[in-house]
Design a protein around this motif. Structure first.
Motif, mmCIF file in Angstrom:
data_model
loop_
_atom_site.group_PDB
_atom_site.id
_atom_site.type_symbol
_atom_site.label_atom_id
_atom_site.label_comp_id
_atom_site.label_asym_id
_atom_site.label_seq_id
_atom_site.Cartn_x
_atom_site.Cartn_y
_atom_site.Cartn_z
ATOM 1 N N VAL A 196 0.881 -1.179 0.000
ATOM 2 C CA VAL A 196 0.000 0.000 0.000
ATOM 3 C C VAL A 196 0.912 1.220 0.000
ATOM 4 O O VAL A 196 1.715 1.403 0.915
ATOM 5 C CB VAL A 196 -0.921 0.019 1.238
ATOM 6 C CG1 VAL A 196 -1.901 1.192 1.164
ATOM 7 C CG2 VAL A 196 -1.686 -1.298 1.376
ATOM 8 N N CYS A 200 -2.448 6.226 -0.765
ATOM 9 C CA CYS A 200 -3.687 5.770 -0.102
ATOM 10 C C CYS A 200 -4.370 6.932 0.615
ATOM 11 O O CYS A 200 -3.733 7.671 1.368
ATOM 12 C CB CYS A 200 -3.352 4.647 0.884
ATOM 13 S SG CYS A 200 -4.786 4.094 1.829
ATOM 14 N N THR A 201 -5.678 7.066 0.384
ATOM 15 C CA THR A 201 -6.454 8.144 1.015
ATOM 16 C C THR A 201 -7.347 7.620 2.140
ATOM 17 O O THR A 201 -8.262 8.319 2.583
ATOM 18 C CB THR A 201 -7.347 8.832 -0.037
ATOM 19 O OG1 THR A 201 -8.173 7.816 -0.627
ATOM 20 C CG2 THR A 201 -6.549 9.525 -1.123
ATOM 21 N N ASN A 202 -7.166 6.348 2.504
ATOM 22 C CA ASN A 202 -7.966 5.706 3.555
ATOM 23 C C ASN A 202 -9.457 5.667 3.222
ATOM 24 O O ASN A 202 -10.297 5.755 4.116
ATOM 25 C CB ASN A 202 -7.779 6.422 4.913
ATOM 26 C CG ASN A 202 -6.336 6.409 5.339
ATOM 27 O OD1 ASN A 202 -5.645 5.394 5.177
ATOM 28 N ND2 ASN A 202 -5.848 7.533 5.842
ATOM 29 N N GLY A 204 -11.252 3.192 2.095
ATOM 30 C CA GLY A 204 -11.894 1.947 2.535
ATOM 31 C C GLY A 204 -12.508 1.115 1.419
ATOM 32 O O GLY A 204 -13.083 0.048 1.678
ATOM 33 N N TYR A 221 -4.697 -0.435 6.028
ATOM 34 C CA TYR A 221 -5.282 -1.252 4.952
ATOM 35 C C TYR A 221 -4.320 -2.353 4.488
ATOM 36 O O TYR A 221 -4.278 -2.722 3.322
ATOM 37 C CB TYR A 221 -5.794 -0.380 3.793
ATOM 38 C CG TYR A 221 -6.954 0.465 4.248
ATOM 39 C CD1 TYR A 221 -8.251 -0.032 4.251
ATOM 40 C CD2 TYR A 221 -6.752 1.754 4.763
ATOM 41 C CE1 TYR A 221 -9.310 0.721 4.739
ATOM 42 C CE2 TYR A 221 -7.802 2.508 5.256
ATOM 43 C CZ TYR A 221 -9.080 1.986 5.232
ATOM 44 O OH TYR A 221 -10.132 2.715 5.717
ATOM 45 N N CYS A 238 -9.106 -0.168 -6.155
ATOM 46 C CA CYS A 238 -8.524 1.036 -5.537
ATOM 47 C C CYS A 238 -8.534 2.217 -6.522
ATOM 48 O O CYS A 238 -7.900 2.149 -7.578
ATOM 49 C CB CYS A 238 -7.093 0.763 -5.073
ATOM 50 S SG CYS A 238 -6.284 2.268 -4.463
ATOM 51 N N PRO A 239 -9.241 3.297 -6.203
ATOM 52 C CA PRO A 239 -9.346 4.415 -7.149
ATOM 53 C C PRO A 239 -8.051 5.220 -7.285
ATOM 54 O O PRO A 239 -7.901 5.998 -8.214
ATOM 55 C CB PRO A 239 -10.463 5.285 -6.556
ATOM 56 C CG PRO A 239 -10.510 4.947 -5.108
ATOM 57 C CD PRO A 239 -10.020 3.540 -4.967
ATOM 58 N N GLU A 240 -7.118 5.018 -6.341
ATOM 59 C CA GLU A 240 -5.872 5.799 -6.362
ATOM 60 C C GLU A 240 -4.689 5.010 -6.914
ATOM 61 O O GLU A 240 -3.556 5.495 -6.886
ATOM 62 C CB GLU A 240 -5.516 6.263 -4.937
ATOM 63 C CG GLU A 240 -6.636 6.963 -4.179
ATOM 64 C CD GLU A 240 -7.068 8.249 -4.857
ATOM 65 O OE1 GLU A 240 -6.259 8.852 -5.586
ATOM 66 O OE2 GLU A 240 -8.230 8.640 -4.656
ATOM 67 N N ARG A 243 -2.817 0.433 -4.219
ATOM 68 C CA ARG A 243 -2.545 -0.981 -3.873
ATOM 69 C C ARG A 243 -1.869 -1.613 -5.067
ATOM 70 O O ARG A 243 -2.455 -1.700 -6.154
ATOM 71 C CB ARG A 243 -3.852 -1.724 -3.612
ATOM 72 C CG ARG A 243 -4.362 -1.624 -2.220
ATOM 73 C CD ARG A 243 -5.579 -2.477 -2.024
ATOM 74 N NE ARG A 243 -5.278 -3.667 -1.239
ATOM 75 C CZ ARG A 243 -5.029 -3.648 0.044
ATOM 76 N NH1 ARG A 243 -5.020 -2.525 0.712
ATOM 77 N NH2 ARG A 243 -4.767 -4.773 0.691
HETATM 78 S S1 SF4 Z 1 -8.928 1.581 -1.896
HETATM 79 FE FE1 SF4 Z 1 -6.846 2.378 -2.181
HETATM 80 S S2 SF4 Z 1 -6.960 4.461 -1.431
HETATM 81 FE FE2 SF4 Z 1 -8.771 3.419 -0.653
HETATM 82 S S3 SF4 Z 1 -8.140 2.637 1.386
HETATM 83 FE FE3 SF4 Z 1 -7.751 1.020 -0.076
HETATM 84 S S4 SF4 Z 1 -5.583 1.285 -0.664
HETATM 85 FE FE4 SF4 Z 1 -6.260 3.199 0.279
#
Ligand code: SF4
Ligand SMILES: Cc1cc2nc3c(=O)[nH]c(=O)nc-3n(C[C@H](O)[C@H](O)[C@H](O)COP(=O)(O)O)c2cc1C
Ligand code: SF4
Length: 275
Positions: A196, A200-202, A204, A221, A238-240, A243
């Motif tokens: 991760v 990551c913006t947390n 979820g 996460y 994951c939108p960012e 992961r």
């Molecule tokens: S989906 Fe991506 S940005 Fe969102 S909590 Fe999980 S690792 Fe972080």
């Protein structure tokens, strides 16, 4: 009036997409309206805790799952085994990442028959490999337009078979490839293969997408390796793009698949014979 129910496990949604295509053709052929179609997506662990109502001969059920190591994912097989049916026609679909599907469709047929379904047709479709990424594009973007056209036609052909079959109980047994005893499947537990990053913006989203509750929100996460089934739903959701698959045995496997299984495989379809 017949009802159609889709029952499926689909962490990265290729199985879901194929089943939706089959359903379109089936519903059109049998003139079944959208109001009579329901879906049980048991990828969510919460849904797997519930028991389904028994199916009867007013139902037509589509069962679908991806192929993991030539078998059904264990969580999918366990849920399917809890179903009960009485003379209900079943359409069986496995979706695999362009390597092989080995014993998975046979396993699905055997489970469906043991639950009381009458398997009327079966299919092995190709889906983008769970391990695929833009730089290792194993079966990327499958099912494609052509696959989905075939899914619709398969649904319509199964509908026509059901329309012309007078006595479902006398239908010839569906034959599908595969061997029994089945090849050894996968257990739970994965190597530490996901990192991760600080993107990551947390949010979820990964934890919600995980079919085995194997992501610990309290620990950044991080993946709980013992519960992970390697499905890669979290990476793809994951939108960012925070992961990522780390270098290691799973990434090596993805590279190997990309080199070895690059020729696109055709969809395979099987039908019982009506009487
Ligand atoms: S989906 Fe991506 S940005 Fe969102 S909590 Fe999980 S690792 Fe972080
Ligand atoms: C743990 C694991 C094992 C897999 N094993 C196979 C396999 O044996 N053969 C194959 O062709 N694809 C295999 N795949 C790929 C999936 O079957 C394929 O990507 C499928 O489209 C995923 O379905 P879904 O999108 O519904 O989750 C495997 C994927 C995972 C995660
Ligand atoms: S943590 Fe493992 S089981 Fe959960 S979504 Fe990610 S790869 Fe799949």
């Amino acid at each position: 009036m017949k009802k159609i129910t889709l029952v499926y496990f689909s962490p990265t949604k290729t199985t879901e997409t194929v089943l939706r295509g089959i359903t379109q053709g089936l519903a059109r052929s049998l003139e079944i309206s959208g109001a009579e179609i329901t879906a049980v997506n048991f990828t969510s662990p919460k849904i797997r805790e519930t028991e389904l109502e028994p199916f009867d001969d007013n139902d037509i059920v589509l069962l679908g799952a991806p192929v993991y190591a030539g078998r059904l994912p264990a969580d999918a097989a366990d849920f399917f085994k809890k179903m009960t049916a009485a003379g209900t026609p079943a359409i069986l679909t496995v979706v695999y990442g362009n390597r092989e599907y080995e014993d998975a469709l046979l396993e699905l047929k055997d489970i469906a028959s043991a639950c009381g379904f009458i398997p009327v047709s079966g299919a092995a479709f190709i889906g983008e490999h769970s391990f695929a990424s833009t730089d290792i594009p194993v079966a990327m973007n499958r099912p494609d337009e052509n696959d989905l056209k075939q899914a619709e036609d398969f649904g319509a052909d199964t509908g026509n078979l059901l329309k012309t079959t007078t006595e479902l109980k006398k239908i010839s047994a569906l034959k599908v490839p595969g061997n029994f005893p089945y090849k050894e499947g996968m257990g739970k537990g994965a190597p530490d293969f996901i990192e991760v990053t600080d993107m990551c913006t947390n949010c979820g989203i990964c934890a919600t997408a995980c079919p085995t509750e194997a992501i610990d929100a309290e620990k950044g996460y991080a993946t709980i390796a013992a519960d992970c089934i390697l499905c890669c739903a979290c990476i793809k959701a994951c939108p960012e793009q925070a992961r990522l698959m780390k270098d290691g045995p799973i990434k090596d496997k993805a590279r190997w698949l990309n080199e070895t299984c690059s020729t696109p495989k055709p969809v395979q379809l099987f039908f019982a014979t009506g009487v």
